[in-house]
Design an enzyme around this catalytic site. Structure first.
Site, PDB file in Angstrom:
ATOM      1  N   HIS A 144     -26.856  54.681  55.379  1.00 17.58           N
ATOM      2  CA  HIS A 144     -26.326  56.028  55.606  1.00 17.58           C
ATOM      3  C   HIS A 144     -25.409  56.468  54.463  1.00 17.58           C
ATOM      4  CE1 HIS A 144     -25.081  59.762  57.372  1.00 17.58           C
ATOM      5  NE2 HIS A 144     -26.071  59.611  58.218  1.00 17.58           N
ATOM      6  N   ARG A 152     -36.426  62.393  66.063  1.00 14.09           N
ATOM      7  CA  ARG A 152     -35.299  62.950  66.823  1.00 14.09           C
ATOM      8  C   ARG A 152     -35.793  63.658  68.079  1.00 14.09           C
ATOM      9  NH1 ARG A 152     -30.271  63.268  63.720  1.00 14.09           N
ATOM     10  NH2 ARG A 152     -29.506  64.434  65.515  1.00 14.09           N
ATOM     11  N   GLU A 156     -36.415  54.839  63.687  1.00 14.25           N
ATOM     12  CA  GLU A 156     -35.079  55.074  64.236  1.00 14.25           C
ATOM     13  C   GLU A 156     -35.230  55.979  65.447  1.00 14.25           C
ATOM     14  OE1 GLU A 156     -32.932  57.004  61.160  1.00 14.25           O
ATOM     15  OE2 GLU A 156     -32.843  55.247  59.904  1.00 14.25           O
ATOM     16  N   HIS A 165     -36.477  63.652  55.163  1.00 12.80           N
ATOM     17  CA  HIS A 165     -36.196  64.916  54.450  1.00 12.80           C
ATOM     18  C   HIS A 165     -37.426  65.529  53.806  1.00 12.80           C
ATOM     19  CE1 HIS A 165     -32.153  64.639  55.647  1.00 12.80           C
ATOM     20  NE2 HIS A 165     -32.098  63.394  55.211  1.00 12.80           N
ATOM     21  N   GLU A 171     -27.621  47.333  61.857  1.00 15.43           N
ATOM     22  CA  GLU A 171     -27.538  48.110  60.630  1.00 15.43           C
ATOM     23  C   GLU A 171     -26.135  48.698  60.593  1.00 15.43           C
ATOM     24  OE1 GLU A 171     -30.805  50.686  59.611  1.00 15.43           O
ATOM     25  OE2 GLU A 171     -29.495  52.009  58.443  1.00 15.43           O
ATOM     26  N   HIS A 193     -36.913  58.814  61.429  1.00 15.96           N
ATOM     27  CA  HIS A 193     -36.141  59.035  62.650  1.00 15.96           C
ATOM     28  C   HIS A 193     -36.848  60.114  63.471  1.00 15.96           C
ATOM     29  CE1 HIS A 193     -31.863  60.034  64.410  1.00 15.96           C
ATOM     30  NE2 HIS A 193     -32.768  59.864  65.347  1.00 15.96           N
ATOM     31  N   ASN A 235     -35.983  56.263  53.746  1.00 15.64           N
ATOM     32  CA  ASN A 235     -36.066  57.192  54.865  1.00 15.64           C
ATOM     33  C   ASN A 235     -36.672  58.507  54.377  1.00 15.64           C
ATOM     34  OD1 ASN A 235     -35.282  59.359  56.590  1.00 15.64           O
ATOM     35  ND2 ASN A 235     -33.907  57.949  57.634  1.00 15.64           N
ATOM     36  N   ARG A 286     -36.806  67.908  64.796  1.00 11.08           N
ATOM     37  CA  ARG A 286     -36.499  68.867  63.726  1.00 11.08           C
ATOM     38  C   ARG A 286     -37.178  68.519  62.401  1.00 11.08           C
ATOM     39  NH1 ARG A 286     -30.161  67.477  62.691  1.00 11.08           N
ATOM     40  NH2 ARG A 286     -30.054  67.842  64.914  1.00 11.08           N
ATOM     41  N   THR A 302     -27.033  61.451  61.584  1.00 12.04           N
ATOM     42  CA  THR A 302     -26.434  60.498  62.532  1.00 12.04           C
ATOM     43  C   THR A 302     -24.983  60.216  62.129  1.00 12.04           C
ATOM     44  OG1 THR A 302     -28.639  59.535  62.490  1.00 12.04           O
ATOM     45  CG2 THR A 302     -26.978  58.385  63.788  1.00 12.04           C
TER      46      THR A 302
HETATM   47  N1  PXP Z   1     -30.019  54.432  58.531  1.00 17.70           N
HETATM   48  C1  PXP Z   1     -29.912  55.125  59.691  1.00 17.70           C
HETATM   49  C2  PXP Z   1     -29.821  54.364  60.964  1.00 17.70           C
HETATM   50  C3  PXP Z   1     -29.905  56.533  59.688  1.00 17.70           C
HETATM   51  O1  PXP Z   1     -29.795  57.207  60.858  1.00 17.70           O
HETATM   52  C4  PXP Z   1     -30.059  57.212  58.464  1.00 17.70           C
HETATM   53  C5  PXP Z   1     -30.119  58.710  58.445  1.00 17.70           C
HETATM   54  O2  PXP Z   1     -31.224  59.161  59.157  1.00 17.70           O
HETATM   55  C6  PXP Z   1     -30.193  56.448  57.292  1.00 17.70           C
HETATM   56  C7  PXP Z   1     -30.145  55.061  57.354  1.00 17.70           C
HETATM   57  C8  PXP Z   1     -30.380  57.081  55.946  1.00 17.70           C
HETATM   58  O3  PXP Z   1     -29.250  57.840  55.611  1.00 17.70           O
HETATM   59  P1  PXP Z   1     -29.284  58.745  54.312  1.00 17.70           P
HETATM   60  O4  PXP Z   1     -30.373  59.742  54.506  1.00 17.70           O
HETATM   61  O5  PXP Z   1     -27.920  59.353  54.291  1.00 17.70           O
HETATM   62  O6  PXP Z   1     -29.539  57.840  53.145  1.00 17.70           O
END
Ligand code: PXP
Length: 239
Positions: A192, A45, A70, A10, A151, A43, A7, A49, A101
């Site tokens: 997550h 959003r 996402e 960031h 998931e 994601h 992901n 952001r 999330t």
């Molecule tokens: N999976 C989903 C569905 C998420 O919403 C997120 C966070 O955006 C992640 C995985 C990844 O989470 P993390 O950034 O904490 O590894």
């Protein structure tokens, strides 16, 4: 061995601090692709952001590995996904004020909307996953809703200290629900909060298809790369 989806939200979070084009999510995705990552996850959003519409459009164009989008049950974003046709969509809950999330979808409350969204996405051959808490009831509903995958939200598990009693309780919950996911014939994903200490136990779960991980990887990249970044600047300053 499960596949790894990274992901890259960031990277975009950092870019949006200055809005001058870097660090680039495209460059990040290319690096990840070249080192063997299986999927890129972003994601989009409602408040934009971090990831922007144009990021998703460009990622879809340049990636040779699957793009997992996402998104919340937002009409405009659903339409965006239907037009763009990423390989996979993961429907997630979203609250404006949250930092990330915070929980799985309430499938009962949003039943009708999820059902019609899944049906529209599947008509465009988009693989649909639902982000759920590790609960059998949610798996049953996901199956009923004709999702392709779930998931499992590993957030609660990830907040436990590895080896603590609570850690094993949460791990056990995820393991039991994972078995049920496979029994129901759904694809099993998780994510997550997974990090370098806690990922192993989740990766070992039988039948785990993909882990989506972001924050810990991007955070580690800062320190793995900081020495080189500083040295390059020192060389430029000092000649
Ligand atoms: N999976 C989903 C569905 C998420 O919403 C997120 C966070 O955006 C992640 C995985 C990844 O989470 P993390 O950034 O904490 O590894």
């Amino acid at each position: 061995m499960p596949k790894l989806g990274v992901n890259i939200d960031h990277i975009a979070t950092l870019r949006q601090q200055r809005k001058i084009g870097y660090p680039s999510v495209i460059e990040a995705a290319k690096i990840l692709e070249s080192c063997g990552v299986d999927q890129i996850t972003v994601h989009l959003r409602e408040d934009r952001r971090h990831i922007q519409d144009e990021d998703v459009i460009q990622l879809k164009k340049i990636l040779n590995i699957p793009l997992n989008l996402e998104m919340a049950l937002n009409k405009e974003i659903i339409n965006f996904a239907l037009k763009l046709k990423p390989k996979e969509v993961c429907i997630v809950p979203e609250r404006r004020q949250e930092l990330t999330t915070e929980g799985g979808l309430d499938l009962e409350k949003n039943y009708k909307k999820i059902k019609s969204t899944i049906s529209k996405l599947k008509q465009e051959n988009i693989f649909v996953s639902l982000f759920i808490e590790p609960k059998e009831k949610s798996v049953r509903l996901a199956k009923e809703l004709c999702a392709d995958a779930v998931e499992i939200h590993t957030g609660k598990y990830s907040l436990c200290k590895v080896g603590a009693k609570k850690f094993y309780i949460e791990l056990d919950k995820i393991k039991r629900v994972s078995k049920f996911v496979l029994k129901e014939g759904l694809t099993l994903n998780a994510g997550h909060g997974l990090d370098y200490n806690n990922v192993k136990y989740i990766a070992e779960i039988n039948g785990m298809n993909t882990l989506n991980i972001g924050f810990s990887i991007i955070s580690r990249a800062v320190f793995v790369g900081l020495k080189q970044a500083a040295e390059e600047m020192l060389n430029l300053c000092k000649g």
